[in-house]
Design an enzyme around this catalytic site. Structure first.
Site, PDB file in Angstrom:
ATOM      1  N   LYS A 133       1.007  -1.094   0.140  1.00 12.92           N
ATOM      2  CA  LYS A 133      -0.107   0.074   0.128  1.00 12.92           C
ATOM      3  C   LYS A 133       1.019   1.204  -0.172  1.00 12.92           C
ATOM      4  CE  LYS A 133       0.779   1.975   3.465  1.00 12.92           C
ATOM      5  NZ  LYS A 133       1.991   2.259   3.981  1.00 12.92           N
ATOM      6  N   TYR A 218      -4.557   4.119   6.010  1.00 13.81           N
ATOM      7  CA  TYR A 218      -4.821   3.296   7.127  1.00 13.81           C
ATOM      8  C   TYR A 218      -6.391   3.567   7.649  1.00 13.81           C
ATOM      9  CZ  TYR A 218      -0.443   0.662   7.187  1.00 13.81           C
ATOM     10  OH  TYR A 218       0.497  -0.236   6.775  1.00 13.81           O
TER      11      TYR A 218
HETATM   12  P1  NAD Z   1      12.479   1.642   2.156  1.00 22.72           P
HETATM   13  O1  NAD Z   1      13.129   3.131   1.729  1.00 22.72           O
HETATM   14  O2  NAD Z   1      12.892   1.136   3.514  1.00 22.72           O
HETATM   15  O3  NAD Z   1      12.659   0.545   1.093  1.00 22.72           O
HETATM   16  C1  NAD Z   1      12.507   0.742  -0.088  1.00 22.72           C
HETATM   17  C2  NAD Z   1      13.472  -0.159  -1.224  1.00 22.72           C
HETATM   18  O4  NAD Z   1      13.178   0.229  -2.400  1.00 22.72           O
HETATM   19  C3  NAD Z   1      14.825   0.090  -0.917  1.00 22.72           C
HETATM   20  O5  NAD Z   1      15.583  -1.096  -0.644  1.00 22.72           O
HETATM   21  C4  NAD Z   1      15.445   0.805  -2.194  1.00 22.72           C
HETATM   22  O6  NAD Z   1      16.719   0.433  -2.438  1.00 22.72           O
HETATM   23  C5  NAD Z   1      14.413   0.350  -3.020  1.00 22.72           C
HETATM   24  N1  NAD Z   1      14.226   1.207  -4.110  1.00 22.72           N
HETATM   25  C6  NAD Z   1      14.061   0.593  -5.515  1.00 22.72           C
HETATM   26  N2  NAD Z   1      14.040   1.714  -6.446  1.00 22.72           N
HETATM   27  C7  NAD Z   1      14.221   2.648  -5.685  1.00 22.72           C
HETATM   28  C8  NAD Z   1      14.005   4.193  -5.969  1.00 22.72           C
HETATM   29  N3  NAD Z   1      14.035   4.488  -7.390  1.00 22.72           N
HETATM   30  N4  NAD Z   1      14.310   5.152  -4.985  1.00 22.72           N
HETATM   31  C9  NAD Z   1      14.457   4.621  -4.122  1.00 22.72           C
HETATM   32  N5  NAD Z   1      14.155   3.251  -3.301  1.00 22.72           N
HETATM   33  C10 NAD Z   1      14.251   2.556  -4.290  1.00 22.72           C
HETATM   34  O7  NAD Z   1      10.788   1.705   2.303  1.00 22.72           O
HETATM   35  P2  NAD Z   1       9.930   0.829   3.023  1.00 22.72           P
HETATM   36  O8  NAD Z   1       9.482   1.469   4.186  1.00 22.72           O
HETATM   37  O9  NAD Z   1      10.418  -0.592   2.884  1.00 22.72           O
HETATM   38  O10 NAD Z   1       8.528   1.194   1.945  1.00 22.72           O
HETATM   39  C11 NAD Z   1       8.312   0.524   0.842  1.00 22.72           C
HETATM   40  C12 NAD Z   1       6.991   0.138   0.387  1.00 22.72           C
HETATM   41  O11 NAD Z   1       6.180  -0.619   1.489  1.00 22.72           O
HETATM   42  C13 NAD Z   1       6.150   1.775   0.420  1.00 22.72           C
HETATM   43  O12 NAD Z   1       5.148   1.444  -0.579  1.00 22.72           O
HETATM   44  C14 NAD Z   1       5.554   1.684   1.719  1.00 22.72           C
HETATM   45  O13 NAD Z   1       4.105   2.252   1.792  1.00 22.72           O
HETATM   46  C15 NAD Z   1       5.178   0.324   2.048  1.00 22.72           C
HETATM   47  N6  NAD Z   1       5.070  -0.011   3.556  1.00 22.72           N
HETATM   48  C16 NAD Z   1       4.160  -0.882   3.809  1.00 22.72           C
HETATM   49  C17 NAD Z   1       3.925  -1.239   5.472  1.00 22.72           C
HETATM   50  C18 NAD Z   1       2.851  -1.863   5.848  1.00 22.72           C
HETATM   51  O14 NAD Z   1       2.916  -2.070   7.302  1.00 22.72           O
HETATM   52  N7  NAD Z   1       2.146  -2.643   4.871  1.00 22.72           N
HETATM   53  C19 NAD Z   1       5.067  -0.556   5.916  1.00 22.72           C
HETATM   54  C20 NAD Z   1       6.096   0.172   5.536  1.00 22.72           C
HETATM   55  C21 NAD Z   1       5.989   0.224   4.227  1.00 22.72           C
END
Ligand code: NAD
Length: 368
Positions: A133, A218
């Protein structure tokens, strides 16, 4: 000792009181045990890591592959999760996953604005998609994702982990059983204080918005599953205290209100500038349900007019992966939908919230 099986039995026990839930749960129980959903995670960041760790305890889903732009991360994940070289891809070559018979599904866990193209590419490669999401940055893109998955004959699920959370499901059960009477009101408070101003969440090109896309969603989603209806109108107001940190298009705080066809109303807050905001409250003529905290990683706490909710804490992502494997492999029907159409509804509502902020005018919402 509490085994995982007895643990799951304990938390599903109250749900079994409801006839339609009994039917779906029992008929799926037997056939499901051997098949395992073999998953590749795309995006090895913070949340991808959490999902990978949680999947270790999943009975139905197994991490077998990775897609990442960082070779050192791929190496580290290979040794940590015993992932063979042939199941490792980067963002340029992951379309080749179509030739890999050992991967069933890709879990897209990258910045929001990348979800659409990545999901469509995975679908075209013939693999099921689980997408985090918000599924996209607007409803049009979200619908394109649904269409692409339908065309490719693969399933698209959105990472709505709260749809499998036991206390959340108990409140839904009590509401569906009529214990709360006619639903009159929902309150959703979703927010946290965001740090580093350089992170992708504050970059419109990658986030597609601000707090609303990330955390406000949420409350949007919960309003629907707590009330049990889809909203028909929205009004919304934005407050921005720091236009340098929260640039054009990146919302800091939005308050929004919904009206539902049955007459219920909702009042919600989405913010990147306050902590301790993670609360859902639903109120009916005969009773209420409250979750606080409501959507963090847990333990979720809650109560209704019938008393405190005592269901044991579960690792959300483990249960989510078990359930999503059953949805994909066995066509199990979840109590609250997690499919692409469900995600499109939230994106349509978020589009309407942004439009209400921009115009100052109450927006009608049609989700059909
Ligand atoms: P994060 O920044 O920790 O991780 C993102 C990942 O994507 C990194 O490994 C990064 O290297 C990679 N990536 C690939 N292409 C990229 C680009 N062009 N620019 C930047 N990063 C790039 O983020 P996250 O917290 O893991 O969030 C990722 C997704 O997960 C989001 O859509 C977020 O909304 C979702 N999320 C959901 C929950 C949940 O509880 N359901 C919790 C956190 C995050």
């Amino acid at each position: 000792m509490t085994t995982r099986r007895s643990f799951i039995q304990k938390f599903t026990a109250p749900l079994l009181a409801v006839p339609f839930i009994t039917a779906t749960t029992e008929c799926q129980a037997d056939q499901s045990q051997d098949k395992i959903l073999r998953v590749a995670i795309m995006g090895l960041g913070g949340y991808g890591t959490r999902v990978a760790e949680a999947m270790k305890d999943s009975k139905r889903a197994k991490l077998v592959g990775v897609i990442s732009g960082t070779p050192s991360k791929i190496k580290a994940w290979q040794s940590k999760y015993d992932i063979p070289e042939k199941n490792c891809y980067n963002y340029e070559n992951f379309d080749n996953i179509r030739n890999n018979p050992d991967i069933d599904a890709v879990y897209v866990i990258t910045p929001n604005a990348l979800h659409k193209d990545q999901t469509i590419r995975v679908a075209k490669a013939g693999k099921h998609v689980i997408c985090e999401k918000p599924m996209a940055v607007n409803a049009k893109d979200a619908q394109e994702m649904v269409d692409a998955c339908n065309k490719a004959g693969v399933k698209l699920l959105i990472g709505y982990r709260m749809h499998f959370e036991p206390k959340t499901l108990e409140i839904i059960r009590q509401r569906q059983a009529g214990d709360m009477g006619k639903i009159l009101f929902f309150q959703g408070l979703s927010g946290f204080r965001i740090g580093d101003p350089t992170q992708w969440r504050l970059n419109m090109q990658l986030s597609g918005g601000g707090a609303m896309m990330d955390i406000g969603i949420y409350s949007v989603n919960a309003a629907r599953y707590m009330v049990g209806e889809d909203p028909v109108w929205v009004t919304a107001q934005e407050v921005k205290t720091d236009p340098v940190k929260y640039k054009e298009g990146v919302d800091e705080t939005i308050t929004f209100q919904f009206g539902f066809p049955g007459g219920a109303v909702a009042s919600c807050l989405s913010t990147y500038s306050m902590n301790n905001l993670d609360k859902f409250f639903v109120n009916g003529e005969k009773g209420f349900g409250e979750l606080y905290p409501a959507s963090g990683y847990g333990p979720i706490k809650g109560r209704t007019n019938q008393g405190e909710l005592t269901h044991p804490h579960v690792t959300h992502q483990t249960v989510q992966m078990d359930e999503m494997a059953a949805i994909i492999l066995d066509n199990k029907k979840p109590i609250v939908p997690v499919d692409g159409a469900e995600g499109v509804k939230d994106m349509k509502i978020i589009d309407a919230i942004y439009m209400a902020v921009k115009t100052g005018v109450k927006q009608s919402i049609s989700l059909s």
